[in-house]
Design a protein around this motif. Structure first.
Motif, mmCIF file in Angstrom:
data_model
loop_
_atom_site.group_PDB
_atom_site.id
_atom_site.type_symbol
_atom_site.label_atom_id
_atom_site.label_comp_id
_atom_site.label_asym_id
_atom_site.label_seq_id
_atom_site.Cartn_x
_atom_site.Cartn_y
_atom_site.Cartn_z
ATOM 1 N N ILE A 172 0.834 -1.203 0.000
ATOM 2 C CA ILE A 172 0.000 0.000 0.000
ATOM 3 C C ILE A 172 0.867 1.249 0.000
ATOM 4 N N LEU A 175 2.365 1.649 -3.566
ATOM 5 C CA LEU A 175 1.312 1.999 -4.519
ATOM 6 C C LEU A 175 0.794 3.408 -4.254
ATOM 7 N N GLY A 176 0.719 3.769 -2.974
ATOM 8 C CA GLY A 176 0.274 5.110 -2.625
ATOM 9 C C GLY A 176 1.217 6.186 -3.134
ATOM 10 N N ALA A 179 0.481 6.533 -6.844
ATOM 11 C CA ALA A 179 -0.885 6.853 -7.258
ATOM 12 C C ALA A 179 -1.074 8.311 -7.642
ATOM 13 N N GLN A 186 -3.311 3.883 -8.927
ATOM 14 C CA GLN A 186 -4.542 4.252 -8.233
ATOM 15 C C GLN A 186 -5.600 3.171 -8.400
ATOM 16 N N LEU A 189 -4.760 0.350 -6.053
ATOM 17 C CA LEU A 189 -5.158 0.670 -4.677
ATOM 18 C C LEU A 189 -6.667 0.506 -4.506
ATOM 19 N N GLU A 246 -4.757 8.120 5.321
ATOM 20 C CA GLU A 246 -3.480 7.640 4.769
ATOM 21 C C GLU A 246 -2.594 7.118 5.895
#
Length: 387
Positions: A172, A175-176, A179, A186, A189, A246
């Motif tokens: 995560i 990927l965050g 994104a 995105q 996610l 987040e």
């Protein structure tokens, strides 16, 4: 570990693709995109510029002759572009070994795009021996330098446990990072969030901690209006992903109310031998006996392509299920059903069936256009009358 750079720079890569008619090759796509990025912004000597001009005209022999002396003298941009020629067979016989050698030479000098291309080759085993540890190493270097495509692919490696213990939290985070500039990351996610069970905070002021103990650092505080997604559990604690905040951290189970399907997700956990780091804790996948079927194959929404450099076709919907074969980038598949974050697929060209992670698939836009056109040209249905 995904083909994101290809998608994000697709328009820029099309001229070279049309000249070479080499759409089917992963490295051709990736390398062409990366080359265009460099060709547009590189300060260089007259010899290098002469090679750029020759390349743009399709005179690959001239480009090779201009770049090779510069590459041999250590210029990383020339090394990268020479690797491009060998990866695609532009002006030279196609040679994955030579492409790897020159990508590696440029990567060692900090060329981020070369690091990414090298990682793709090593991950996919594209004409060379597959080296998943090497792929991870180069993805990490490019990801830490801010390349979104590398961040996306590294996140998928952590998510799928490709060459390492699966770690959803780290997946995560990577990927965050990607994104913000990567639509593919995105989407990954979003798909991940849809596959995870939820949990609701029951206290009015609850600490989110870095580890599963009261001695661990407090990362944030949440209240009864907050809900998270369950990643894994350990000794009376659960690790949650609070998407809007987040934040990822641990909360004592007594302060949570779990969704109806959470007990299944909180199945037996496994930990790396000798490790006490919560990041090494991963959920042991549980395959459901009830598989939700997808629409009939005639529904265009079932048509997808493999969007990862390498996808494992498994015999069951679990990371520890046996791998029956490895699917390459761009393989067309039909989705037959799904179970959580897994998709049951069939490969029309071979008839092979099995399970893949949802994150290695991308919607087949070409198939959608074909079906739309076919429906538009079909004659209207007529009824037989009646009351």
């Amino acid at each position: 570990m995904r083909a994101l750079a290809i998608r994000s720079a697709k328009a820029a890569a099309d001229p070279i693709r049309r000249r070479t008619n080499n759409r089917a090759r992963l490295m051709a796509r990736v390398s062409a995109v990366a080359a265009l990025l460099l060709l547009a912004a590189l300060p260089a000597t007259a010899d290098f510029d002469a090679g750029v001009a020759a390349f743009q005209r399709g005179n690959y022999d001239v480009a090779r002759d201009e770049w090779r002396p510069l590459a041999e003298s250590g210029q990383s941009n020339a090394q990268f572009n020479l690797a491009l020629l060998h990866a695609n067979g532009f002006g030279v016989p196609r040679s994955p070994d030579e492409a790897r050698r020159w990508f590696a030479a440029a990567a060692e000098q900090g060329n981020t795009q070369a690091q990414y291309n090298l990682a793709l080759m090593l991950q996919a085993g594209d004409g060379i021996e597959r080296d998943i540890r090497g792929a991870r190493r180069w993805y990490e270097k490019a990801a830490r330098d801010g390349l979104a495509a590398a961040q996306n692919n590294l996140g998928l490696m952590y998510l799928n446990g490709d060459g390492m213990p699966a770690d959803t939290a780290r997946a995560i985070r990577w990927l965050g990072r990607a994104a913000g500039t990567s639509a593919q990351a995105q989407r990954n996610l979003d798909q991940l969030a849809e596959s995870l069970p939820g949990a609701r905070v029951t206290g009015s002021r609850v600490n989110v901690r870095a580890g599963p103990s009261r001695q661990s650092q407090v990362l944030a505080q949440v209240g009864s209006s907050d809900a998270g997604l369950l990643l894994d559990s350990r000794a009376g604690w659960s690790r949650l992903w609070f998407v809007e905040r987040e934040t990822i951290g641990w909360i004592a189970d007594r302060l949570l109310a779990l969704d109806g399907d959470a007990p299944q997700a909180k199945a037996e956990q496994t930990t790396a031998v000798g490790s006490t780091d919560p990041a090494d804790v991963r959920e042991k996948p549980v395959a459901s006996s009830a598989v939700e079927e997808a629409p009939e194959e005639s529904d265009e929404r079932t048509r997808f392509k493999v969007a990862s450099a390498s996808a494992q076709l498994r015999e069951g919907a679990a990371r520890d299920a046996s791998v029956s074969e490895r699917l390459t980038y761009g393989t067309e598949v039909v989705v037959l059903g799904h179970d959580g974050g897994w998709r049951r697929i069939r490969v029309p060209t071979t008839g092979a069936e099995g399970w893949v992670s949802a994150f290695v698939l991308a919607w087949d836009e070409a198939a959608e256009a074909e079906v739309t056109a076919r429906r538009a040209s079909a004659p209207p249905a007529t009824g037989s009358g009646g009351g």
